[in-house]
Design a protein around this motif. Structure first.
Motif, PDB file in Angstrom:
ATOM      1  N   PRO A  44      -1.485  14.250   0.230  1.00 16.48           N
ATOM      2  CA  PRO A  44      -2.756  14.195   0.396  1.00 16.48           C
ATOM      3  C   PRO A  44      -3.455  13.047   0.204  1.00 16.48           C
ATOM      4  O   PRO A  44      -4.392  12.499   0.903  1.00 16.48           O
ATOM      5  CB  PRO A  44      -3.311  15.384  -0.479  1.00 16.48           C
ATOM      6  N   ASN A  45      -3.082  12.218  -0.935  1.00 18.19           N
ATOM      7  CA  ASN A  45      -3.506  10.831  -1.265  1.00 18.19           C
ATOM      8  C   ASN A  45      -3.181   9.747  -0.138  1.00 18.19           C
ATOM      9  O   ASN A  45      -4.176   9.160   0.388  1.00 18.19           O
ATOM     10  CB  ASN A  45      -3.072  10.299  -2.371  1.00 18.19           C
ATOM     11  N   ASN A  46      -2.059   9.830   0.424  1.00 13.70           N
ATOM     12  CA  ASN A  46      -1.717   9.099   1.503  1.00 13.70           C
ATOM     13  C   ASN A  46      -2.400   9.511   2.594  1.00 13.70           C
ATOM     14  O   ASN A  46      -2.956   8.112   3.520  1.00 13.70           O
ATOM     15  CB  ASN A  46      -0.135   9.332   2.055  1.00 13.70           C
TER      16      ASN A  46
ATOM     17  N   ALA B  98      -8.041   3.574   8.253  1.00 13.84           N
ATOM     18  CA  ALA B  98      -7.188   3.630   9.746  1.00 13.84           C
ATOM     19  C   ALA B  98      -6.034   3.002  10.051  1.00 13.84           C
ATOM     20  O   ALA B  98      -5.802   2.324  10.897  1.00 13.84           O
ATOM     21  CB  ALA B  98      -8.544   2.786  10.784  1.00 13.84           C
ATOM     22  N   ILE B  99      -5.064   3.703   9.264  1.00  8.55           N
ATOM     23  CA  ILE B  99      -3.713   3.233   9.398  1.00  8.55           C
ATOM     24  C   ILE B  99      -2.925   4.522   9.199  1.00  8.55           C
ATOM     25  O   ILE B  99      -3.188   5.182   8.632  1.00  8.55           O
ATOM     26  CB  ILE B  99      -3.168   2.391   8.229  1.00  8.55           C
ATOM     27  N   ARG B 100      -1.985   4.852  10.249  1.00  9.97           N
ATOM     28  CA  ARG B 100      -1.196   5.496  10.098  1.00  9.97           C
ATOM     29  C   ARG B 100       0.403   5.275  10.962  1.00  9.97           C
ATOM     30  O   ARG B 100       0.423   4.524  12.033  1.00  9.97           O
ATOM     31  CB  ARG B 100      -1.478   6.790  10.982  1.00  9.97           C
TER      32      ARG B 100
ATOM     33  N   LEU C  30       0.749  -1.131   0.068  1.00  7.30           N
ATOM     34  CA  LEU C  30      -0.136  -0.079  -0.013  1.00  7.30           C
ATOM     35  C   LEU C  30       0.915   1.156   0.014  1.00  7.30           C
ATOM     36  O   LEU C  30       1.573   1.531   1.153  1.00  7.30           O
ATOM     37  CB  LEU C  30      -0.967   0.164   1.236  1.00  7.30           C
ATOM     38  N   ALA C  31       0.927   2.145  -1.204  1.00  9.97           N
ATOM     39  CA  ALA C  31       2.104   2.930  -1.259  1.00  9.97           C
ATOM     40  C   ALA C  31       2.284   3.969  -0.214  1.00  9.97           C
ATOM     41  O   ALA C  31       1.290   4.581  -0.012  1.00  9.97           O
ATOM     42  CB  ALA C  31       1.642   3.450  -2.687  1.00  9.97           C
ATOM     43  N   GLY C  32       3.323   3.707   0.278  1.00  5.87           N
ATOM     44  CA  GLY C  32       3.759   5.027   1.187  1.00  5.87           C
ATOM     45  C   GLY C  32       3.153   4.582   2.708  1.00  5.87           C
ATOM     46  O   GLY C  32       3.484   5.301   3.725  1.00  5.87           O
ATOM     47  N   ILE C  33       2.431   3.560   2.685  1.00  5.58           N
ATOM     48  CA  ILE C  33       1.939   3.206   4.149  1.00  5.58           C
ATOM     49  C   ILE C  33       2.203   1.877   4.732  1.00  5.58           C
ATOM     50  O   ILE C  33       2.798   1.839   5.979  1.00  5.58           O
ATOM     51  CB  ILE C  33       0.363   3.151   4.071  1.00  5.58           C
ATOM     52  N   MET C  34       2.130   0.908   4.111  1.00  4.11           N
ATOM     53  CA  MET C  34       2.841  -0.486   4.652  1.00  4.11           C
ATOM     54  C   MET C  34       2.922  -1.642   3.368  1.00  4.11           C
ATOM     55  O   MET C  34       1.981  -1.384   2.565  1.00  4.11           O
ATOM     56  CB  MET C  34       1.703  -0.908   5.443  1.00  4.11           C
TER      57      MET C  34
END
Length: 685
Positions: A231-233, A241-243, A203-207
């Protein structure tokens, strides 16, 4: 965020005590909440403002310390020993949406040995709140904390396809993907994923994905370093609900040129700490390289805004401490902004940098200068307050969100081609429920009524004064102030008055009273059909052929869409038009000593003629003596021909100069009857 001072001093010489360092950084705008001892080290608890996300990277924080101390930053030396095999033999990268992925770089490290990372690296990660996993994953986290550039490592052998490739694309609506935490997530088209051409692997830029995670038997590592849309991230993270530490950095904006430094630094560490062999070259997809950002700075403007007398050389020295390159252009300075400072976009930002390094405490305090002016409200502000006070006599004020769900227009039965659907779209909405700016107040009023009715509050009378927004070619939306209201149920009863149903006529009476108090005369209520309102129980409010608002009973299907089970009536008025018609002068006249005379008249007229039209004809027929006119009866039935109705009027005549005679009254009545006959073909009963 905790920053190890021991780690920080690897990049910059600093003799200050931890407490003094914390104070100096705070005074320079890099807030430190506190200092905590951790064994032989100290941790700075940072409280960064949103614009200084660059300081999440310890090297960038070291740049700040170097600028404050006047010393030089010492970057780690990157030693790469590449093999003869080019990376193109192993992987290629394709970016399908450059707006969401500005750059994607990859390196291949072969024959790695998975083992625990060194103790010094584990300690550094633990102090930053990150749990050590293995040498490969720890290196990606370490370099992220160091350079502020997130990285991700894939197990190369788990990528499908031959030849293997990376494709960065939008997710498919309903696409399922299991992230590293073992949770299966449902994606949509607004989310960005990294794929191997067949399946999503991150998941691009997240996990990253569970399907390509680094394992104990991993041999070859594909190392990712990319720049994704902040902004998209942020939107993706909120929906799912992921940060993560990575997404936090992308949300704040990163240096697109920092991608290469980070991937080389991590590859060198994997070569050193995992015995890896680095394939030659970088697979670097960079669709739209960006020009260097340059801003013109005027030294005289610096001193004017700061109230200082800094020389040009002093200003240049402060900016050069921050690694800004400077060229002269006449009396101005042309400053080249490094990529790691995306927050600097205009001249005043550079002036703030000068102020930070000069020291806010060194800027002499001065009293505000300028001519003194008496405060007070202007006519428009006074009018708004007056309207609020008038509405508050009968209605309770509510405040609703300016952001609404685009689906509200469907719930209101608004036609597809209606200008009300031409909305200002929110670039970064808090949720899908607040995706566009409202073009009318009705959605918020109905939602408020629905919420209250669900809680058994059945007698409602609300108003709201708020702005609606329309798009424009100028870039900024057109903002218009509206007054809206809604009623449902019945009025409160007591020993003095009976219960009154709050229907169309109840709300019409409230508006008529407001118009009287504002000095707006001659407003007409003209029947009209409207998408959201009940056909036959809706009126457009018109003054001097200009529409100033609408009043009506809400359409039953709209009520059903808002889960409202009782009748509601609402209005909406344009405040600027009301203001233009209002009379702010107080008119006075002497109370006459002469008695008034009342006469009643009943006339037959076509059912298609409105009573309001007859009132206007009567008022125009006798302007001198007629003081008041009221409709007190409308009748259809026996003794009234089909297609006609009997309307009875009570008229009051009075003169300020003399007592009226019977002849005066008869003459006025004759003029009125003749006018009704000629203009409306009405006959006296």
């Amino acid at each position: 965020m905790g920053v190890s001072i021991k780690w920080l001093k690897q990049y910059v010489d600093c003799e200050w005590s931890p407490q003094e360092l914390a104070n100096r950084l705070t005074m320079a705008g890099i807030a430190v909440e506190g200092v905590e001892k951790a064994g032989d080290d100290f941790l700075l608890e940072m409280d960064l403002t949103p614009n200084r996300g660059d300081c999440l990277g310890i090297i960038n924080l070291a740049r700040e310390v170097a600028a404050l101390t006047g010393s030089k930053i010492q970057l780690p030396e990157i030693k790469l020993q590449e093999s003869e095999e080019p990376i193109e033999n192993y992987i290629n990268v394709e970016i399908n949406d450059p707006d969401l992925c500005r750059r994607y770089a990859a390196r291949l490290i072969k024959d790695v040995k998975i083992k625990p990372s060194p103790v010094w690296m584990q300690e550094a990660l633990e102090k930053a709140g990150i749990r050590p996993i293995n040498n490969i994953v720890d290196i990606t986290n370490y370099v992220m904390l160091e350079s502020n550039q997130p990285l991700h490592a894939f197990d190369y052998r788990l990528l499908s396809g031959d030849p293997k490739k990376i494709v960065v694309r939008r997710a498919k609506d309903g696409e399922l993907f299991t992230t590293l935490d073992g949770v299966e997530r449902k994606l949509d088209h607004d989310m960005l994923v990294i794929t191997d051409g067949n399946q999503a692997i991150a998941l691009a830029g997240i996990m990253g994905g569970e399907n390509t995670e680094i394992r104990d038997d991993t041999v070859d590592v594909l190392l990712e370093s990319a720049n994704f849309s902040g902004p998209n991230n942020r939107r993706t993270g909120r929906k799912l609900a992921i940060r993560t530490d990575s997404s936090q950095r992308f949300e704040k904006g990163l240096d697109v040129n920092g991608v290469i430094y980070a991937v080389n630094r991590a590859a060198a560490l994997m070569q050193e700490l995992a015995d890896g062999k680095i394939a030659r070259g970088i697979c670097d997809a960079f669709p739209h390289p960006e020009p260097v950002k340059r801003i013109t700075l005027r030294p005289e403007r610096v001193n004017y805004l700061l109230g200082t007398e800094l020389t040009e050389d002093k200003i240049v020295s402060y900016l050069e401490r921050l690694e800004f390159r400077i060229d002269k252009n006449g009396s101005a300075l042309v400053v080249e902004i490094p990529g790691y400072r995306p927050d600097i976009t205009m001249e005043v930002d550079l002036i703030e940098e000068v102020a930070r390094l000069y020291g806010y405490e060194n800027i002499a305090p001065t009293l505000p200068a300028g001519s003194a002016a008496q405060g007070g409200l202007n006519p428009w502000q006074k009018f708004r307050d007056q309207v609020k006070n008038l509405a508050a006599r009968s209605l309770f004020e509510v405040v609703t969100y300016s952001f609404i769900n685009p689906a509200a227009f469907d719930a209101l039965l608004i036609n597809e081609d209606s200008p009300l659907r031409d909305t200002v779209v929110v670039a970064n909405p808090l949720s899908e429920e607040q995706g566009v700016m409202r073009t009318l107040l009705l959605p918020g009023l109905l939602a408020t009524a629905s919420t209250n009715l669900a809680r058994k509050n059945e007698n409602l009378a609300f108003f709201e004064m708020g702005s609606v927004f329309m798009p424009s070619d100028s870039g900024l939306p057109i903002e218009r102030l509206q007054l809206g209201g809604i009623v449902s149920g019945s009025s409160e009863i007591n020993w003095l008055r009976h219960k009154v149903e709050m229907d169309f006529f109840y709300l019409k009476g409230i508006l008529e009273d407001i118009f009287i108090q504002l000095g707006i005369n001659g407003a007409k209520f003209v029947p009209v059909r409207d998408d959201s309102f009940h056909p036959g129980r809706t009126a457009r409010i018109i003054k001097d052929d200009l529409v100033i608002g609408i009043l009506g009973e809400i359409h039953p299907l709209v009520l059903e869409n808002y889960d409202i089970k009782q009748r509601c009536c609402a209005f909406e008025l344009d405040m600027e038009k009301l203001f233009s018609f209002s009379q702010n002068k107080t008119m006075m006249e002497e109370i006459t000593r002469y008695p008034a005379v009342e006469r009643d008249i009943a006339v037959l007229m076509s059912q298609e003629i409105e009573a309001g039209e007859a009132l206007q004809v009567i008022a125009e027929a006798e302007k001198d003596l007629l003081r008041n006119i009221v409709v007190f009866d409308i009748y259809t039935g026996e003794q009234v021909p089909e297609g006609f109705k009997s309307v009875a009027f009570k008229m009051t005549f009075q003169s300020s100069e003399r007592t009226l005679t019977e002849a005066d009254i008869n003459q006025s009545m004759e003029k009125i009857i003749n006018s009704l006959e000629i203009k409306l073909k009405a006959t006296r009963r």
